[in-house]
Write a protein that holds these residues in place. Structure first.
Motif, PDB file in Angstrom:
ATOM      1  N   ILE A 164      -4.104 -28.886   5.898  1.00  0.00           N
ATOM      2  CA  ILE A 164      -4.658 -27.669   5.291  1.00  0.00           C
ATOM      3  C   ILE A 164      -3.967 -26.425   5.838  1.00  0.00           C
ATOM      4  N   PHE A 165      -3.534 -25.588   4.915  1.00  0.00           N
ATOM      5  CA  PHE A 165      -2.978 -24.268   5.232  1.00  0.00           C
ATOM      6  C   PHE A 165      -3.687 -23.312   4.286  1.00  0.00           C
ATOM      7  N   ALA A 166      -4.677 -22.607   4.776  1.00  0.00           N
ATOM      8  CA  ALA A 166      -5.532 -21.780   3.922  1.00  0.00           C
ATOM      9  C   ALA A 166      -4.734 -20.697   3.207  1.00  0.00           C
ATOM     10  N   HIS A 167      -5.115 -20.476   1.940  1.00  0.00           N
ATOM     11  CA  HIS A 167      -4.474 -19.458   1.112  1.00  0.00           C
ATOM     12  C   HIS A 167      -5.485 -18.348   0.854  1.00  0.00           C
ATOM     13  N   SER A 168      -5.197 -17.164   1.371  1.00  0.00           N
ATOM     14  CA  SER A 168      -6.024 -15.991   1.104  1.00  0.00           C
ATOM     15  C   SER A 168      -5.318 -15.133   0.068  1.00  0.00           C
ATOM     16  N   SER A 169      -6.100 -14.418  -0.714  1.00  0.00           N
ATOM     17  CA  SER A 169      -5.482 -13.578  -1.734  1.00  0.00           C
ATOM     18  C   SER A 169      -6.285 -12.307  -1.966  1.00  0.00           C
ATOM     19  N   VAL A 170      -5.551 -11.288  -2.388  1.00  0.00           N
ATOM     20  CA  VAL A 170      -6.135 -10.036  -2.858  1.00  0.00           C
ATOM     21  C   VAL A 170      -5.643  -9.852  -4.283  1.00  0.00           C
ATOM     22  N   CYS A 171      -6.149  -8.844  -4.959  1.00  0.00           N
ATOM     23  CA  CYS A 171      -5.698  -8.575  -6.328  1.00  0.00           C
ATOM     24  C   CYS A 171      -5.666  -7.056  -6.512  1.00  0.00           C
ATOM     25  N   SER A 172      -4.448  -6.495  -6.430  1.00  0.00           N
ATOM     26  CA  SER A 172      -4.339  -5.041  -6.498  1.00  0.00           C
ATOM     27  C   SER A 172      -2.966  -4.607  -6.990  1.00  0.00           C
ATOM     28  N   ASP A 173      -2.938  -3.506  -7.745  1.00  0.00           N
ATOM     29  CA  ASP A 173      -1.670  -2.899  -8.148  1.00  0.00           C
ATOM     30  C   ASP A 173      -1.394  -1.634  -7.331  1.00  0.00           C
ATOM     31  N   ASP A 174      -2.215  -1.398  -6.306  1.00  0.00           N
ATOM     32  CA  ASP A 174      -2.094  -0.218  -5.451  1.00  0.00           C
ATOM     33  C   ASP A 174      -1.166  -0.533  -4.275  1.00  0.00           C
ATOM     34  N   GLU A 175       0.088  -0.086  -4.361  1.00  0.00           N
ATOM     35  CA  GLU A 175       1.067  -0.417  -3.324  1.00  0.00           C
ATOM     36  C   GLU A 175       0.676   0.141  -1.959  1.00  0.00           C
ATOM     37  N   VAL A 176       0.059   1.301  -1.927  1.00  0.00           N
ATOM     38  CA  VAL A 176      -0.355   1.882  -0.643  1.00  0.00           C
ATOM     39  C   VAL A 176      -1.376   0.956   0.029  1.00  0.00           C
ATOM     40  N   ALA A 177      -2.351   0.474  -0.735  1.00  0.00           N
ATOM     41  CA  ALA A 177      -3.367  -0.439  -0.191  1.00  0.00           C
ATOM     42  C   ALA A 177      -2.725  -1.758   0.235  1.00  0.00           C
ATOM     43  N   LEU A 178      -1.758  -2.244  -0.528  1.00  0.00           N
ATOM     44  CA  LEU A 178      -1.066  -3.489  -0.177  1.00  0.00           C
ATOM     45  C   LEU A 178      -0.272  -3.310   1.125  1.00  0.00           C
ATOM     46  N   ARG A 179       0.392  -2.176   1.260  1.00  0.00           N
ATOM     47  CA  ARG A 179       1.164  -1.908   2.482  1.00  0.00           C
ATOM     48  C   ARG A 179       0.239  -1.801   3.699  1.00  0.00           C
ATOM     49  N   LYS A 180      -0.888  -1.139   3.535  1.00  0.00           N
ATOM     50  CA  LYS A 180      -1.847  -1.010   4.635  1.00  0.00           C
ATOM     51  C   LYS A 180      -2.414  -2.377   5.017  1.00  0.00           C
ATOM     52  N   THR A 181      -2.680  -3.205   4.025  1.00  0.00           N
ATOM     53  CA  THR A 181      -3.179  -4.555   4.281  1.00  0.00           C
ATOM     54  C   THR A 181      -2.141  -5.353   5.050  1.00  0.00           C
ATOM     55  N   TYR A 182      -0.896  -5.249   4.643  1.00  0.00           N
ATOM     56  CA  TYR A 182       0.204  -5.911   5.348  1.00  0.00           C
ATOM     57  C   TYR A 182       0.267  -5.470   6.806  1.00  0.00           C
ATOM     58  N   ASP A 183       0.171  -4.163   7.044  1.00  0.00           N
ATOM     59  CA  ASP A 183       0.249  -3.644   8.414  1.00  0.00           C
ATOM     60  C   ASP A 183      -0.910  -4.125   9.276  1.00  0.00           C
ATOM     61  N   LEU A 184      -2.087  -4.281   8.679  1.00  0.00           N
ATOM     62  CA  LEU A 184      -3.259  -4.701   9.439  1.00  0.00           C
ATOM     63  C   LEU A 184      -3.263  -6.192   9.770  1.00  0.00           C
ATOM     64  N   CYS A 185      -2.543  -6.985   8.985  1.00  0.00           N
ATOM     65  CA  CYS A 185      -2.612  -8.447   9.133  1.00  0.00           C
ATOM     66  C   CYS A 185      -2.311  -8.939  10.539  1.00  0.00           C
ATOM     67  N   ALA A 186      -1.363  -8.352  11.232  1.00  0.00           N
ATOM     68  CA  ALA A 186      -0.953  -8.879  12.535  1.00  0.00           C
ATOM     69  C   ALA A 186      -1.367  -8.010  13.715  1.00  0.00           C
ATOM     70  N   LEU A 187      -2.235  -7.045  13.496  1.00  0.00           N
ATOM     71  CA  LEU A 187      -2.583  -6.136  14.588  1.00  0.00           C
ATOM     72  C   LEU A 187      -3.173  -6.851  15.792  1.00  0.00           C
ATOM     73  N   GLY A 188      -3.951  -7.908  15.557  1.00  0.00           N
ATOM     74  CA  GLY A 188      -4.584  -8.592  16.671  1.00  0.00           C
ATOM     75  C   GLY A 188      -3.726  -9.661  17.305  1.00  0.00           C
ATOM     76  N   VAL A 189      -2.592  -9.983  16.719  1.00  0.00           N
ATOM     77  CA  VAL A 189      -1.756 -11.076  17.219  1.00  0.00           C
ATOM     78  C   VAL A 189      -0.458 -10.531  17.786  1.00  0.00           C
ATOM     79  N   THR A 190       0.432 -10.111  16.919  1.00  0.00           N
ATOM     80  CA  THR A 190       1.701  -9.523  17.337  1.00  0.00           C
ATOM     81  C   THR A 190       1.872  -8.222  16.567  1.00  0.00           C
ATOM     82  N   PRO A 191       1.476  -7.110  17.154  1.00  0.00           N
ATOM     83  CA  PRO A 191       1.600  -5.848  16.428  1.00  0.00           C
ATOM     84  C   PRO A 191       3.038  -5.602  15.981  1.00  0.00           C
TER      85      PRO A 191
END
Length: 200
Positions: A164-191
């Motif tokens: 199992i390799f879990a697949h998470s997804s969002v659904c957005s055409d807002d690039e700013v929100a997508l970029r912010k989500t990308y930046d937040l993904c690794a904050l707790g692991v490897t900033p």
């Protein structure tokens, strides 16, 4: 004396003006076997030009999934990749990878708008899988011998592909929100360093 933990504060003690960070985009997660990704890679390899035509703006693809230009480049070394594949063989929790399920039409030629169906997080792990499946990465077997995918029997392949390799997804055409989500993904692991961030 240490403070006593309370799940909820007494009404008198709480400050309703304090607001903590909130989710940027709603996310859904599904438990999927690695085989889902393997099938996508097979389809991509069968006809890469049609996939490139569908996502002409993609700078690269990982396991057949388009990667946006604002993502950091591949940074894992061979040891990190091999450890991830070994973890998959061993049944470890692989976390999840994140995609954007939004799909916008860019025109009558069936190309998709930028940021459609992109990989947001998990590029290093998915690239490790791709390298392994394409015999570009060897991992040790039980005896410590380096083995590539083509050497593995179908029975063992089936076991790996069912991991199992879990697949998470969002659904957005807002690039700013997508970029912010990308930046937040690794904050707790490897900033990510400033030059690797997407939202500036």
């Amino acid at each position: 004396m240490s403070p006593i933990f309370q799940r909820y504060a007494d009404d008198e003690a709480s400050d309703i003006t304090i607001q903590m960070p909130q989710r940027i985009l709603a996310t859904s997660t599904h438990q999927c076997p690695i085989d889902v990704l393997a099938c996508r890679l097979e389809k991509y390899q069968a006809d890469p030009s049609s996939v490139h035509d569908k996502y002409p703006w993609a700078t690269r693809f990982v396991m057949g999934i388009p990667v946006p230009s604002w993502q950091r480049h591949l940074v894992w070394n061979v040891g990190q990749k091999a450890r991830f594949i070994t973890a998959a063989w061993s049944g470890a929790d692989l976390g999840s990878y994140l995609t954007n399920e939004w799909s916008g039409s860019a025109g009558a030629d069936r190309t998709l708008a930028e940021n459609s169906e992109i990989l947001i997080d998990g590029q290093q792990r998915l690239h490790s899988l791709e390298e392994y499946f394409l015999d570009r990465l060897a991992v040790p077997d039980l005896l410590g011998q380096p083995r590539v995918w083509s050497e593995i029997s179908n029975g063992e392949r089936k076991r790996f592909l069912s991991s199992i390799f879990a697949h998470s997804s969002v659904c957005s055409d807002d690039e700013v929100a997508l970029r912010k989500t990308y930046d937040l993904c690794a904050l707790g692991v490897t900033p990510r360093t400033h030059d690797q961030r997407a939202a500036r």
